[in-house]
Design an enzyme around this catalytic site. Structure first.
Site, PDB file in Angstrom:
ATOM      1  N   ASP A   6      -5.406 -16.195   0.451  1.00 55.93           N
ATOM      2  CA  ASP A   6      -6.854 -16.236   0.650  1.00 55.93           C
ATOM      3  C   ASP A   6      -7.509 -16.276  -0.729  1.00 55.93           C
ATOM      4  OD1 ASP A   6      -9.495 -15.921   1.527  1.00 55.93           O
ATOM      5  OD2 ASP A   6      -9.307 -13.731   1.633  1.00 55.93           O
ATOM      6  N   GLY A   8     -10.582 -16.208  -2.780  1.00 55.74           N
ATOM      7  CA  GLY A   8     -11.994 -15.858  -2.732  1.00 55.74           C
ATOM      8  C   GLY A   8     -12.662 -16.104  -4.072  1.00 55.74           C
ATOM      9  N   ASN A   9     -13.956 -15.869  -4.136  1.00 52.00           N
ATOM     10  CA  ASN A   9     -14.694 -16.114  -5.372  1.00 52.00           C
ATOM     11  C   ASN A   9     -14.326 -15.147  -6.480  1.00 52.00           C
ATOM     12  OD1 ASN A   9     -16.687 -18.334  -4.795  1.00 52.00           O
ATOM     13  ND2 ASN A   9     -17.164 -16.969  -3.094  1.00 52.00           N
ATOM     14  N   GLY A 107     -17.258 -22.381   5.722  1.00 50.31           N
ATOM     15  CA  GLY A 107     -16.260 -21.890   4.781  1.00 50.31           C
ATOM     16  C   GLY A 107     -14.949 -21.549   5.468  1.00 50.31           C
ATOM     17  N   ASP A 109     -12.810 -19.264   4.867  1.00 50.22           N
ATOM     18  CA  ASP A 109     -12.620 -17.836   5.109  1.00 50.22           C
ATOM     19  C   ASP A 109     -13.308 -17.386   6.393  1.00 50.22           C
ATOM     20  OD1 ASP A 109     -15.070 -18.434   3.860  1.00 50.22           O
ATOM     21  OD2 ASP A 109     -15.247 -16.429   2.995  1.00 50.22           O
ATOM     22  N   THR A 184     -30.105   9.854 -12.540  1.00 49.41           N
ATOM     23  CA  THR A 184     -30.274   8.397 -12.444  1.00 49.41           C
ATOM     24  C   THR A 184     -29.046   7.679 -11.884  1.00 49.41           C
ATOM     25  OG1 THR A 184     -31.918   8.375 -14.212  1.00 49.41           O
ATOM     26  CG2 THR A 184     -30.765   6.307 -13.765  1.00 49.41           C
TER      27      THR A 184
END
Length: 261
Positions: A6, A8-9, A107, A109, A184
């Site tokens: 697979d 992916g990006n 896509g 995926d 924060t």
């Protein structure tokens, strides 16, 4: 043994499957500049680490959202394992009617996830893939893929906050303890995570409303999450009821079986 990949990006996941069992999986960073020789070396390293002979792998299938990496990976597989890999979309069989305006634009995926979800959970079903992008994919009670939504992934969202503000630090995302944070970094983490869960649930709620308008029974519809951020985000969702980290890999196995048998 079947190799499923697979692409992916952000990450590329490799699964080695014997029968229907994932023997092991391995994740590497996605880099469009990798050559087939470099990927061949990667395959050698992965198999060596896991005491696997190249002769143990007799077939392979790839799903990719990065078109430029399809050839390097198929070439590397041919060099190392001496086999020709199937590529989702090139003559492979999903056995799902795709009811969108341009099925070829879907896509790989997303359709792989739908295939995996139908086989394991039945239909109708909703799949939420929490990766670089967050995708929502819907299969109706007729077993038809009818569309979905795409949103920026949580990491893209948080990176925008870090890069567009001068005084806010980069933080590691984790499950927040409270929304009323005392410093924060905690305030950023709670805002990003709880805010993103709100995005997920708002889209799912809208999908469910639209399915009701179509006459679908959504009372007990499976809503499945997968992808790298599923563990972080799913437990706080009102709607997602199952995490399936191996959904895409199993979907690839099923498409391989549909195509070759």
């Amino acid at each position: 043994m079947l190799l499923v990949i697979d692409i992916g990006n952000t990450n590329t996941t490799l699964g080695f499957i014997k029968g229907k069992e994932i023997v092991f999986e391995f994740r590497v960073g996605t880099n469009e500049n990798r050559t087939s020789d470099e990927l061949t070396a990667t395959l050698n390293e992965i198999t060596s680490i896991n005491d696997l002979s190249r002769k143990d792998v007799n077939d392979a299938i790839i799903a990719s959202v990065v078109p430029n990496l399809v050839y390097p990976w198929t070439s590397a597989i041919k060099k190392y394992f001496k086999i020709k890999a199937l590529v989702v979309g090139e003559g492979t069989k999903t056995k799902i009617p795709i009811k969108i305006e341009n099925p070829k634009s879907l896509g790989a995926d997303r359709i792989v996830n739908a295939v995996g979800a139908i086989r394991k959970y039945g239909y109708p079903v909703i799949v939420v893939d929490l990766g670089t992008a967050t995708t929502f994919d819907v299969v109706n009670s007729n077993g038809e893929y009818i569309g979905g939504s795409i949103a920026p992934g949580i990491q893209i969202t948080s990176d925008a906050l870090f890069t567009r503000t001068a005084k806010l630090p980069t933080i590691e995302l984790r499950k927040p303890e409270r929304a009323i944070a005392k410093n924060t970094p905690e305030a950023m983490n709670s805002g990003i995570v709880y805010g993103y869960v709100g995005l997920i649930d708002a889209i799912i709620k809208q999908i469910l409303e639209e399915l009701k308008q179509m006459g679908e029974d959504v009372e007990n519809i499976p809503i499945i999450s997968t992808g790298g951020y599923s563990s972080l985000l799913t437990t706080s969702s009102k709607y997602i009821n199952t995490i399936d980290r191996n959904l895409t890999l199993n979907g690839l196995r099923i498409i391989y079986e549909n195509t070759t048998k």
